[in-house]
Design a protein around this motif. Structure first.
Motif, PDB file in Angstrom:
ATOM      1  N   THR A 205     -18.760 -15.073  32.103  1.00  0.00           N
ATOM      2  CA  THR A 205     -17.456 -15.740  32.138  1.00  0.00           C
ATOM      3  C   THR A 205     -16.375 -14.977  31.377  1.00  0.00           C
ATOM      4  N   GLY A 206     -16.781 -14.064  30.514  1.00  0.00           N
ATOM      5  CA  GLY A 206     -15.805 -13.323  29.723  1.00  0.00           C
ATOM      6  C   GLY A 206     -15.212 -14.122  28.587  1.00  0.00           C
ATOM      7  N   THR A 207     -15.826 -15.274  28.265  1.00  0.00           N
ATOM      8  CA  THR A 207     -15.380 -16.101  27.143  1.00  0.00           C
ATOM      9  C   THR A 207     -16.587 -16.483  26.293  1.00  0.00           C
ATOM     10  N   SER A 208     -16.322 -16.867  25.052  1.00  0.00           N
ATOM     11  CA  SER A 208     -17.421 -17.325  24.193  1.00  0.00           C
ATOM     12  C   SER A 208     -17.876 -18.715  24.580  1.00  0.00           C
ATOM     13  N   GLY A 209     -16.969 -19.523  25.159  1.00  0.00           N
ATOM     14  CA  GLY A 209     -17.329 -20.840  25.657  1.00  0.00           C
ATOM     15  C   GLY A 209     -17.476 -21.893  24.578  1.00  0.00           C
TER      16      GLY A 209
END
Length: 323
Positions: A205-209
């Motif tokens: 996702t390219g995010t830490s979430g």
């Protein structure tokens, strides 16, 4: 003679920032009473700007080394359980290795979320039993405050940050249930239940979430699976509930802790409980509780301990050890 992984030292680290339940009332539709009644949590520690998973892990490891009367030069390996490493890579364990000034041996992370420390103990036990290492630092460390959705009152009030560590040492003994060391382990997982507890971020996702949890469903699985894994490990160790001096469970929720103890047939008087002060610190919760229990005088030399945990995956397991 039997080669056993025996506890030589224990230590922990908690960030200086303490967050009481009432602090959430300013931003969430919640209250101290609501949080306490559903989780047993009264406060938790959050990482400051100076705290990272690796720095907290290092502090806990050093405290365990100090209690053991050892230095980093005496250690062969580091096994660090975490789901919140500083970076995707390198491992937080190698960062701890460098911070301790340890230039030999090896270090690696284990990722089994809240069950991580049980998995790490089993790994360290195998390293010692197979002769690959004589002394191993086993650490659980988390900065879950970094992956909280602060608008989700059902999750963000439950978690905290911290670290705990054990120093394990290979020792020969007769191999009976009365001798010190890790007597038995039991590990399990079932990937069909991943949607019950997960983080919605990562390299895909390219995010830490943020952490997402179906609390009621996790609770339903927890008590049954925790009691079952503890029973399995006790049977392998050749001990019964009557032999147990202390249960040191994953500190997720007081109702899960109470339900599991009841199903195991063990009085809450024999359960080390720290969830009220730390919240759920995931892989750090068991070694934190062990360290607090040791320093408070609850856990004594010769005591038989059962520790069990369940986390995302789902992954769960238990360890029986004599201090």
């Amino acid at each position: 003679m039997t080669l056993r992984a025996v506890v030589r030292g224990v230590g922990h680290y908690l960030p200086s920032r303490v967050v009481e339940n009432a602090e959430f009332e300013a931003t969430l539709d919640t209250s101290d009473e609501w949080i306490r009644s559903r989780s047993g949590i009264e406060r938790r520690h959050f990482a400051t700007d100076d705290d990272t998973t690796s720095s907290m892990a290092t502090a806990a490891a050093q405290a365990a080394l100090d209690e053991a009367g050892l230095s980093a030069e005496d250690i062969d390996a580091i096994v660090l359980a975490t789901s919140t490493a500083d970076l995707t890579f390198p491992s937080a364990a190698t960062m701890v290795q460098a911070k301790l000034g340890m230039t030999h041996g090896f270090a690696y992370d284990v990722q089994a979320v809240c069950a991580g420390f049980v998995y790490a103990l089993a790994n360290a036990n195998a390293l010692i039993a197979s002769g690959q290492a004589k002394r191993v630092i086993v650490i659980g460390a988390e900065t879950f405050s970094k992956i909280m959705d602060w608008t989700d009152r059902s999750t963000c009030v439950l978690f905290g940050d911290g670290a705990g560590a054990l120093v394990l040492e290979a020792q020969d003994n007769a191999g009976t249930a009365r001798d010190p060391g890790i007597l038995a382990t039991d590990l399990n997982s079932d990937g069909r239940h991943r949607d019950l507890l997960y983080v919605d971020g990562g390299v895909s996702t390219g995010t830490s979430g943020y952490l997402r949890m179906q609390g009621n469903q996790v609770f339903r699985h927890a008590v049954e699976k925790l009691a079952a894994t503890a029973e399995t490990a006790m049977e392998r160790a050749g001990v019964t509930a009557d032999d147990v001096d202390w249960v040191v469970p994953h500190q997720a929720n007081i109702r899960i802790i109470q339900g599991t103890a009841k199903k195991m047939g063990i009085s809450m008087d024999k359960v080390v409980v720290t969830v009220q002060d730390h919240g759920n610190t995931s892989a750090a919760s068991i070694p934190l509780a062990m360290s607090v229990g040791r320093k408070s005088g609850q856990i004594k030399d010769g005591d038989l301990l059962v520790t069990e945990a369940i986390g995302g995956g789902l992954a769960w397991g238990s360890v029986v050890l004599r201090w």
